[in-house]
Design a protein around this motif. Structure first.
Motif, mmCIF file in Angstrom:
data_model
loop_
_atom_site.group_PDB
_atom_site.id
_atom_site.type_symbol
_atom_site.label_atom_id
_atom_site.label_comp_id
_atom_site.label_asym_id
_atom_site.label_seq_id
_atom_site.Cartn_x
_atom_site.Cartn_y
_atom_site.Cartn_z
ATOM 1 N N LEU A 1 19.140 -23.001 -68.749
ATOM 2 C CA LEU A 1 18.779 -22.455 -67.539
ATOM 3 C C LEU A 1 18.168 -21.253 -67.647
ATOM 4 O O LEU A 1 17.187 -20.805 -66.792
ATOM 5 N N GLN A 2 18.254 -20.489 -68.908
ATOM 6 C CA GLN A 2 17.328 -19.272 -68.952
ATOM 7 C C GLN A 2 15.911 -19.662 -69.130
ATOM 8 O O GLN A 2 15.004 -19.135 -68.436
ATOM 9 N N ASP A 3 15.693 -20.783 -69.829
ATOM 10 C CA ASP A 3 14.118 -21.299 -69.970
ATOM 11 C C ASP A 3 13.656 -21.673 -68.714
ATOM 12 O O ASP A 3 12.555 -21.296 -68.280
ATOM 13 N N LEU A 4 14.440 -22.325 -67.808
ATOM 14 C CA LEU A 4 14.045 -23.066 -66.825
ATOM 15 C C LEU A 4 13.554 -22.017 -65.723
ATOM 16 O O LEU A 4 12.722 -21.906 -65.017
ATOM 17 N N LEU A 5 14.706 -20.772 -65.421
ATOM 18 C CA LEU A 5 14.653 -20.052 -64.523
ATOM 19 C C LEU A 5 13.847 -18.702 -64.717
ATOM 20 O O LEU A 5 13.171 -18.107 -64.047
ATOM 21 N N ARG A 6 13.837 -18.381 -66.137
ATOM 22 C CA ARG A 6 13.086 -17.131 -66.333
ATOM 23 C C ARG A 6 11.639 -17.229 -66.947
ATOM 24 O O ARG A 6 10.794 -16.450 -67.023
ATOM 25 N N LYS A 7 11.724 -18.423 -67.752
ATOM 26 C CA LYS A 7 10.272 -18.944 -68.320
ATOM 27 C C LYS A 7 9.779 -20.022 -67.741
ATOM 28 O O LYS A 7 8.598 -20.100 -67.997
ATOM 29 N N GLY A 8 10.119 -20.509 -66.724
ATOM 30 C CA GLY A 8 9.481 -21.633 -65.927
ATOM 31 C C GLY A 8 9.252 -22.930 -66.636
ATOM 32 O O GLY A 8 8.391 -23.710 -66.674
ATOM 33 N N ASP A 9 10.017 -23.069 -67.716
ATOM 34 C CA ASP A 9 10.086 -24.172 -68.518
ATOM 35 C C ASP A 9 10.430 -25.430 -67.814
ATOM 36 O O ASP A 9 11.647 -25.773 -67.669
ATOM 37 N N ILE A 10 9.671 -26.458 -67.235
ATOM 38 C CA ILE A 10 10.076 -27.444 -66.421
ATOM 39 C C ILE A 10 10.452 -28.451 -67.139
ATOM 40 O O ILE A 10 11.439 -29.243 -66.677
ATOM 41 N N SER A 11 10.646 -28.378 -68.510
ATOM 42 C CA SER A 11 10.974 -29.517 -69.403
ATOM 43 C C SER A 11 12.612 -29.243 -69.603
ATOM 44 O O SER A 11 13.421 -30.347 -69.887
ATOM 45 N N ALA A 12 13.209 -28.102 -69.086
ATOM 46 C CA ALA A 12 14.501 -27.900 -68.889
ATOM 47 C C ALA A 12 15.258 -28.266 -67.748
ATOM 48 O O ALA A 12 16.262 -28.147 -67.724
ATOM 49 N N ASN A 13 14.438 -29.012 -66.712
ATOM 50 C CA ASN A 13 15.090 -29.477 -65.544
ATOM 51 C C ASN A 13 15.137 -30.852 -65.773
ATOM 52 O O ASN A 13 14.603 -31.765 -65.747
ATOM 53 N N VAL A 14 16.692 -31.257 -65.196
ATOM 54 C CA VAL A 14 17.176 -32.194 -65.604
ATOM 55 C C VAL A 14 17.980 -32.778 -64.187
ATOM 56 O O VAL A 14 18.027 -32.075 -63.401
ATOM 57 N N THR A 15 18.081 -34.313 -64.223
ATOM 58 C CA THR A 15 18.733 -34.574 -62.966
ATOM 59 C C THR A 15 19.980 -34.589 -63.077
ATOM 60 O O THR A 15 20.810 -34.682 -64.081
ATOM 61 N N VAL A 16 20.628 -34.208 -61.746
ATOM 62 C CA VAL A 16 22.078 -34.189 -61.666
ATOM 63 C C VAL A 16 22.633 -35.355 -60.861
ATOM 64 O O VAL A 16 21.911 -36.081 -60.301
ATOM 65 N N LEU A 17 23.802 -35.878 -61.236
ATOM 66 C CA LEU A 17 24.528 -36.924 -60.729
ATOM 67 C C LEU A 17 25.689 -36.565 -59.862
ATOM 68 O O LEU A 17 26.442 -35.420 -60.162
ATOM 69 N N PRO A 18 26.183 -37.199 -59.069
ATOM 70 C CA PRO A 18 27.494 -36.992 -57.915
ATOM 71 C C PRO A 18 28.649 -36.571 -59.077
ATOM 72 O O PRO A 18 28.925 -37.355 -60.007
ATOM 73 N N GLY A 19 29.483 -35.652 -58.634
ATOM 74 C CA GLY A 19 30.428 -35.294 -59.651
ATOM 75 C C GLY A 19 30.393 -34.428 -60.890
ATOM 76 O O GLY A 19 31.213 -34.288 -61.488
ATOM 77 N N ASP A 20 28.995 -34.190 -61.127
ATOM 78 C CA ASP A 20 28.423 -33.307 -62.032
ATOM 79 C C ASP A 20 29.295 -31.881 -61.936
ATOM 80 O O ASP A 20 29.256 -31.464 -60.945
ATOM 81 N N VAL A 21 29.726 -31.255 -62.862
ATOM 82 C CA VAL A 21 30.273 -29.816 -62.920
ATOM 83 C C VAL A 21 29.256 -29.095 -63.759
ATOM 84 O O VAL A 21 29.273 -29.152 -65.117
ATOM 85 N N LEU A 22 28.503 -28.087 -63.261
ATOM 86 C CA LEU A 22 27.787 -27.205 -64.133
ATOM 87 C C LEU A 22 28.428 -25.866 -64.552
ATOM 88 O O LEU A 22 29.035 -25.313 -63.606
ATOM 89 N N VAL A 23 28.594 -25.700 -65.654
ATOM 90 C CA VAL A 23 29.376 -24.314 -66.204
ATOM 91 C C VAL A 23 28.456 -23.345 -67.082
ATOM 92 O O VAL A 23 27.678 -23.840 -67.881
ATOM 93 N N ILE A 24 28.324 -22.416 -66.281
ATOM 94 C CA ILE A 24 27.554 -21.228 -66.766
ATOM 95 C C ILE A 24 28.291 -20.079 -67.351
ATOM 96 O O ILE A 24 28.966 -19.351 -66.726
ATOM 97 N N PRO A 25 28.265 -19.942 -68.719
ATOM 98 C CA PRO A 25 29.110 -18.887 -69.332
ATOM 99 C C PRO A 25 28.590 -17.638 -69.248
ATOM 100 O O PRO A 25 27.146 -17.458 -69.172
ATOM 101 N N GLU A 26 29.290 -16.546 -69.667
ATOM 102 C CA GLU A 26 28.967 -15.127 -69.631
ATOM 103 C C GLU A 26 28.327 -14.944 -70.939
ATOM 104 O O GLU A 26 28.981 -15.454 -72.073
ATOM 105 N N GLY A 27 27.302 -14.213 -71.111
ATOM 106 C CA GLY A 27 26.885 -14.012 -72.347
ATOM 107 C C GLY A 27 27.611 -12.815 -73.132
ATOM 108 O O GLY A 27 28.032 -11.647 -72.242
ATOM 109 N N TRP A 28 27.419 -12.644 -74.347
ATOM 110 C CA TRP A 28 27.976 -11.567 -75.058
ATOM 111 C C TRP A 28 26.981 -10.448 -75.445
ATOM 112 O O TRP A 28 26.139 -10.850 -76.179
ATOM 113 N N PHE A 29 27.110 -9.313 -75.131
ATOM 114 C CA PHE A 29 26.098 -8.312 -75.462
ATOM 115 C C PHE A 29 26.649 -7.295 -76.390
ATOM 116 O O PHE A 29 27.757 -6.960 -76.381
#
Length: 201
Positions: A173-201
């Motif tokens: 997601l970082q590459d897709l949203l912050r760098k505009g890397d369209i190759s990181a864009n994938v198809t989603v399907l019904p029932g998918d759960v997207l899990v976005i973890p918190e980063g450790w700084f």
């Protein structure tokens, strides 16, 4: 000789075309299911009974998946298409109206849980979304407002169930949203759960 050359060139072109058809550029994207929309709890349905405005109205589908209308109580709506629900309402109304003609239009979409995309973790607005044909991760991210500053976007995953088997697919997601890397864009399907973890700084 001229005809022989033409035949040879044509044969070579056909062989090249056949070979080109076999070239694989990686695993194919999964095909989104081709099916009619199923009504889910939280949807709003507009029920129109021809020539009977007193029983025509918009109603929400309750959390138990049922609707209540004038003359029809506790009718199951969730999991049905709008056409199936219209036929069920017609059957229920036959006791009161001669040959009722019913049209059902879904005006607010949530869909059944099996057709939703759920986004949890460090999204700007974690939520469940109604699946739409051809939906991609970018569409989901637009709907939830992207990721927070604390998200570890490139460690995000999709949890997907296929034939009863649970799969975990990596996302960037970082590459897709912050760098505009369209190759990181994938198809989603019904029932998918997207899990976005918190980063450790």
């Amino acid at each position: 000789m001229d005809q022989f050359m033409r035949f040879t060139v044509l044969a070579m072109l056909l062989m090249l075309a056949a070979c080109a058809g076999r070239v694989s550029l990686g695993p194919p994207e999964p095909e989104p299911p081709q099916s009619d929309y199923q009504i889910g709890a939280g949807d709003i349905v507009n029920i129109n009974v021809w020539r009977n405005p007193e029983v025509s109205l918009s109603v929400p589908v309750r959390p138990d998946g049922k609707i209540t209308t004038p003359l029809v109580e506790d009718l199951q709506a969730a999991g049905k298409t709008s056409t199936q629900l219209a036929r069920d309402i017609e059957k229920a109304l036959e006791k009161y109206i001669q040959q009722p003609m019913v049209t059902v239009i879904v005006t607010s979409f949530v869909g059944p849980y099996s057709q939703q995309i759920r986004v949890i973790g460090e999204a700007a607005r974690p939520q469940a979304l109604a699946y739409r044909q051809g939906m991609s991760v970018m569409d989901v991210m637009i709907a939830v407002g992207g990721i927070t500053d604390f998200a570890s976007g490139n460690k995000a995953t999709i949890i997907r169930t296929v034939n009863g088997q649970r799969q975990t697919l990596p996302l960037r997601l970082q590459d897709l949203l912050r760098k505009g890397d369209i190759s990181a864009n994938v198809t989603v399907l019904p029932g998918d759960v997207l899990v976005i973890p918190e980063g450790w700084f």
